[in-house]
Design a protein around this motif. Structure first.
Motif, PDB file in Angstrom:
ATOM      1  N   LYS A  51      64.334  49.689  68.700  1.00 14.32           N
ATOM      2  CA  LYS A  51      64.993  50.467  69.738  1.00 14.32           C
ATOM      3  C   LYS A  51      64.892  49.673  71.040  1.00 14.32           C
ATOM      4  O   LYS A  51      63.887  49.050  71.307  1.00 14.32           O
ATOM      5  N   VAL A  52      65.951  49.678  71.826  1.00  7.17           N
ATOM      6  CA  VAL A  52      65.995  48.867  73.040  1.00  7.17           C
ATOM      7  C   VAL A  52      66.215  49.770  74.247  1.00  7.17           C
ATOM      8  O   VAL A  52      67.060  50.664  74.232  1.00  7.17           O
ATOM      9  N   THR A  53      65.435  49.508  75.322  1.00  4.07           N
ATOM     10  CA  THR A  53      65.580  50.255  76.569  1.00  4.07           C
ATOM     11  C   THR A  53      66.805  49.740  77.321  1.00  4.07           C
ATOM     12  O   THR A  53      67.312  48.659  77.013  1.00  4.07           O
ATOM     13  N   PRO A  54      67.251  50.477  78.326  1.00  7.32           N
ATOM     14  CA  PRO A  54      68.396  50.011  79.116  1.00  7.32           C
ATOM     15  C   PRO A  54      68.168  48.659  79.799  1.00  7.32           C
ATOM     16  O   PRO A  54      69.119  47.948  80.091  1.00  7.32           O
ATOM     17  N   ILE A  55      66.906  48.274  80.005  1.00  9.86           N
ATOM     18  CA  ILE A  55      66.645  46.973  80.639  1.00  9.86           C
ATOM     19  C   ILE A  55      66.377  45.871  79.611  1.00  9.86           C
ATOM     20  O   ILE A  55      65.957  44.785  79.940  1.00  9.86           O
ATOM     21  N   GLY A  56      66.626  46.178  78.323  1.00  9.58           N
ATOM     22  CA  GLY A  56      66.545  45.156  77.285  1.00  9.58           C
ATOM     23  C   GLY A  56      65.204  44.965  76.621  1.00  9.58           C
ATOM     24  O   GLY A  56      65.011  44.021  75.874  1.00  9.58           O
ATOM     25  N   MET A  57      64.252  45.859  76.877  1.00  2.33           N
ATOM     26  CA  MET A  57      62.939  45.733  76.241  1.00  2.33           C
ATOM     27  C   MET A  57      62.915  46.530  74.942  1.00  2.33           C
ATOM     28  O   MET A  57      63.407  47.652  74.882  1.00  2.33           O
ATOM     29  N   ALA A  58      62.346  45.937  73.897  1.00  3.31           N
ATOM     30  CA  ALA A  58      62.227  46.629  72.609  1.00  3.31           C
ATOM     31  C   ALA A  58      61.040  47.585  72.660  1.00  3.31           C
ATOM     32  O   ALA A  58      60.014  47.291  73.259  1.00  3.31           O
ATOM     33  N   PHE A  59      61.208  48.743  72.049  1.00  3.52           N
ATOM     34  CA  PHE A  59      60.115  49.700  71.935  1.00  3.52           C
ATOM     35  C   PHE A  59      60.338  50.541  70.693  1.00  3.52           C
ATOM     36  O   PHE A  59      61.394  50.476  70.061  1.00  3.52           O
ATOM     37  N   GLY A  60      59.355  51.336  70.365  1.00  2.56           N
ATOM     38  CA  GLY A  60      59.505  52.240  69.233  1.00  2.56           C
ATOM     39  C   GLY A  60      59.135  51.575  67.925  1.00  2.56           C
ATOM     40  O   GLY A  60      58.828  50.400  67.852  1.00  2.56           O
ATOM     41  N   ARG A  61      59.182  52.356  66.875  1.00  2.89           N
ATOM     42  CA  ARG A  61      58.804  51.887  65.547  1.00  2.89           C
ATOM     43  C   ARG A  61      59.997  51.226  64.872  1.00  2.89           C
ATOM     44  O   ARG A  61      61.073  51.790  64.810  1.00  2.89           O
ATOM     45  N   THR A  62      59.788  50.034  64.377  1.00  7.16           N
ATOM     46  CA  THR A  62      60.847  49.291  63.707  1.00  7.16           C
ATOM     47  C   THR A  62      60.774  49.422  62.200  1.00  7.16           C
ATOM     48  O   THR A  62      61.693  49.019  61.518  1.00  7.16           O
ATOM     49  N   ASN A  63      59.674  49.940  61.678  1.00  9.17           N
ATOM     50  CA  ASN A  63      59.468  50.071  60.237  1.00  9.17           C
ATOM     51  C   ASN A  63      59.266  48.707  59.582  1.00  9.17           C
ATOM     52  O   ASN A  63      59.473  48.554  58.393  1.00  9.17           O
ATOM     53  N   TRP A  64      58.904  47.701  60.339  1.00  5.97           N
ATOM     54  CA  TRP A  64      58.748  46.352  59.809  1.00  5.97           C
ATOM     55  C   TRP A  64      57.358  46.113  59.226  1.00  5.97           C
ATOM     56  O   TRP A  64      57.195  45.268  58.365  1.00  5.97           O
ATOM     57  N   ASN A  65      56.335  46.817  59.723  1.00  6.49           N
ATOM     58  CA  ASN A  65      54.949  46.584  59.302  1.00  6.49           C
ATOM     59  C   ASN A  65      54.463  47.644  58.330  1.00  6.49           C
ATOM     60  O   ASN A  65      54.739  48.832  58.503  1.00  6.49           O
ATOM     61  N   THR A  66      53.701  47.205  57.329  1.00  8.59           N
ATOM     62  CA  THR A  66      53.024  48.109  56.407  1.00  8.59           C
ATOM     63  C   THR A  66      51.620  47.559  56.191  1.00  8.59           C
ATOM     64  O   THR A  66      51.457  46.391  55.857  1.00  8.59           O
ATOM     65  N   ASP A  67      50.615  48.399  56.415  1.00 11.20           N
ATOM     66  CA  ASP A  67      49.223  48.010  56.199  1.00 11.20           C
ATOM     67  C   ASP A  67      48.711  48.605  54.896  1.00 11.20           C
ATOM     68  O   ASP A  67      49.072  49.724  54.521  1.00 11.20           O
ATOM     69  N   PHE A  68      47.857  47.838  54.225  1.00 11.03           N
ATOM     70  CA  PHE A  68      47.202  48.268  52.994  1.00 11.03           C
ATOM     71  C   PHE A  68      45.699  48.225  53.233  1.00 11.03           C
ATOM     72  O   PHE A  68      45.173  47.240  53.759  1.00 11.03           O
ATOM     73  N   LEU A  69      44.999  49.288  52.852  1.00 12.14           N
ATOM     74  CA  LEU A  69      43.572  49.451  53.101  1.00 12.14           C
ATOM     75  C   LEU A  69      42.734  48.634  52.127  1.00 12.14           C
ATOM     76  O   LEU A  69      42.899  48.738  50.913  1.00 12.14           O
ATOM     77  N   VAL A  70      41.822  47.827  52.661  1.00 10.05           N
ATOM     78  CA  VAL A  70      40.854  47.090  51.849  1.00 10.05           C
ATOM     79  C   VAL A  70      39.595  47.951  51.806  1.00 10.05           C
ATOM     80  O   VAL A  70      38.881  48.075  52.791  1.00 10.05           O
ATOM     81  N   ASP A  71      39.337  48.582  50.660  1.00  9.39           N
ATOM     82  CA  ASP A  71      38.266  49.570  50.540  1.00  9.39           C
ATOM     83  C   ASP A  71      36.984  49.040  49.921  1.00  9.39           C
ATOM     84  O   ASP A  71      36.027  49.786  49.748  1.00  9.39           O
ATOM     85  N   GLN A  72      36.969  47.748  49.576  1.00  7.64           N
ATOM     86  CA  GLN A  72      35.770  47.129  49.015  1.00  7.64           C
ATOM     87  C   GLN A  72      35.914  45.609  49.146  1.00  7.64           C
ATOM     88  O   GLN A  72      37.008  45.123  49.414  1.00  7.64           O
ATOM     89  N   PRO A  73      34.838  44.862  48.963  1.00  2.71           N
ATOM     90  CA  PRO A  73      34.950  43.399  49.062  1.00  2.71           C
ATOM     91  C   PRO A  73      35.743  42.823  47.883  1.00  2.71           C
ATOM     92  O   PRO A  73      35.526  43.217  46.739  1.00  2.71           O
ATOM     93  N   TYR A  74      36.669  41.944  48.173  1.00  2.00           N
ATOM     94  CA  TYR A  74      37.449  41.238  47.159  1.00  2.00           C
ATOM     95  C   TYR A  74      37.323  39.742  47.411  1.00  2.00           C
ATOM     96  O   TYR A  74      37.097  39.317  48.541  1.00  2.00           O
ATOM     97  N   THR A  75      37.500  38.953  46.374  1.00  2.00           N
ATOM     98  CA  THR A  75      37.436  37.492  46.530  1.00  2.00           C
ATOM     99  C   THR A  75      38.790  36.900  46.878  1.00  2.00           C
ATOM    100  O   THR A  75      38.861  35.804  47.422  1.00  2.00           O
ATOM    101  N   SER A  76      39.874  37.630  46.566  1.00  2.00           N
ATOM    102  CA  SER A  76      41.219  37.132  46.879  1.00  2.00           C
ATOM    103  C   SER A  76      42.207  38.288  46.934  1.00  2.00           C
ATOM    104  O   SER A  76      41.901  39.404  46.508  1.00  2.00           O
ATOM    105  N   PHE A  77      43.402  37.972  47.449  1.00  2.00           N
ATOM    106  CA  PHE A  77      44.459  38.967  47.599  1.00  2.00           C
ATOM    107  C   PHE A  77      45.791  38.371  47.182  1.00  2.00           C
ATOM    108  O   PHE A  77      46.057  37.193  47.395  1.00  2.00           O
ATOM    109  N   LYS A  78      46.651  39.230  46.594  1.00  2.00           N
ATOM    110  CA  LYS A  78      48.012  38.841  46.210  1.00  2.00           C
ATOM    111  C   LYS A  78      48.991  39.820  46.852  1.00  2.00           C
ATOM    112  O   LYS A  78      48.752  41.028  46.852  1.00  2.00           O
ATOM    113  N   PHE A  79      50.088  39.286  47.369  1.00  2.00           N
ATOM    114  CA  PHE A  79      51.141  40.087  47.991  1.00  2.00           C
ATOM    115  C   PHE A  79      52.373  40.025  47.097  1.00  2.00           C
ATOM    116  O   PHE A  79      52.774  38.946  46.662  1.00  2.00           O
TER     117      PHE A  79
END
Length: 162
Positions: A51-79
């Motif tokens: 979302k863009v303001t009238p002065i050209g600044m982006a704001f709001g949620r873009t839905n681009w980021n997704t976080d996944f919870l690391v609930d224990q120690p792991y030796t590696s990760f795959k995406f």
């Protein structure tokens, strides 16, 4: 050193880095998305416009980021990334970060993709960082440079392995 010995030495080094023994494959578990309801470990999304303001600044949620919870120690990760739709002319920026308990983060990859619909890609495995506690894995799929990527739909997930 013969090629056979070099290959065996390389295999042994790989096994040592995984922390396992020869023949023991790592055990991987899908991580829960932050804000998820617990029933699905795979997130489906579409790229939204900033979302863009009238002065050209982006704001709001873009839905681009997704976080996944690391609930224990792991030796590696795959995406994991799979395209649900595609525009043959559009490029989709795809990035991932490992977030740590001290507030720092480490970029795991940063690429542009143009995947045909229904195709996927696995990124990794990426080793845990010694001396740091991972708390989240962040997947970012955006359209910041290519307006043709808006509306692109995809599925993502992350596994932690031990």
């Amino acid at each position: 050193m013969s090629l056979t010995r070099l290959t065996a030495a390389g295999f042994a080094l790989g096994v040592a880095l995984w922390g396992g023994s020869a023949g023991a494959a790592p055990t991987c578990t899908f991580l829960q998305p932050v804000g998820g309801n617990g029933s699905s470990r795979i997130v489906s999304k579409s790229v939204g416009a900033a979302k863009v303001t009238p002065i050209g600044m982006a704001f709001g949620r873009t839905n681009w980021n997704t976080d996944f919870l690391v609930d224990q120690p792991y030796t590696s990760f795959k995406f994991f990334f799979t395209a649900n739709s595609s525009d043959p002319k559009a490029k989709y920026p795809v990035q991932a970060y490992m977030k740590f308990s001290d507030g720092s983060s480490l970029q795991m990859f940063n690429t542009e993709m143009n995947p045909p619909m229904g195709t996927g890609k696995m990124f990794g495995p990426f080793a845990s960082v010694p001396g740091k506690q991972a708390t989240q894995m962040n997947f970012k799929v955006g359209a910041s440079k290519d307006p043709g990527a808006l509306g692109f739909s995809y599925r993502i997930s992350v596994q932690g392995c031990r």
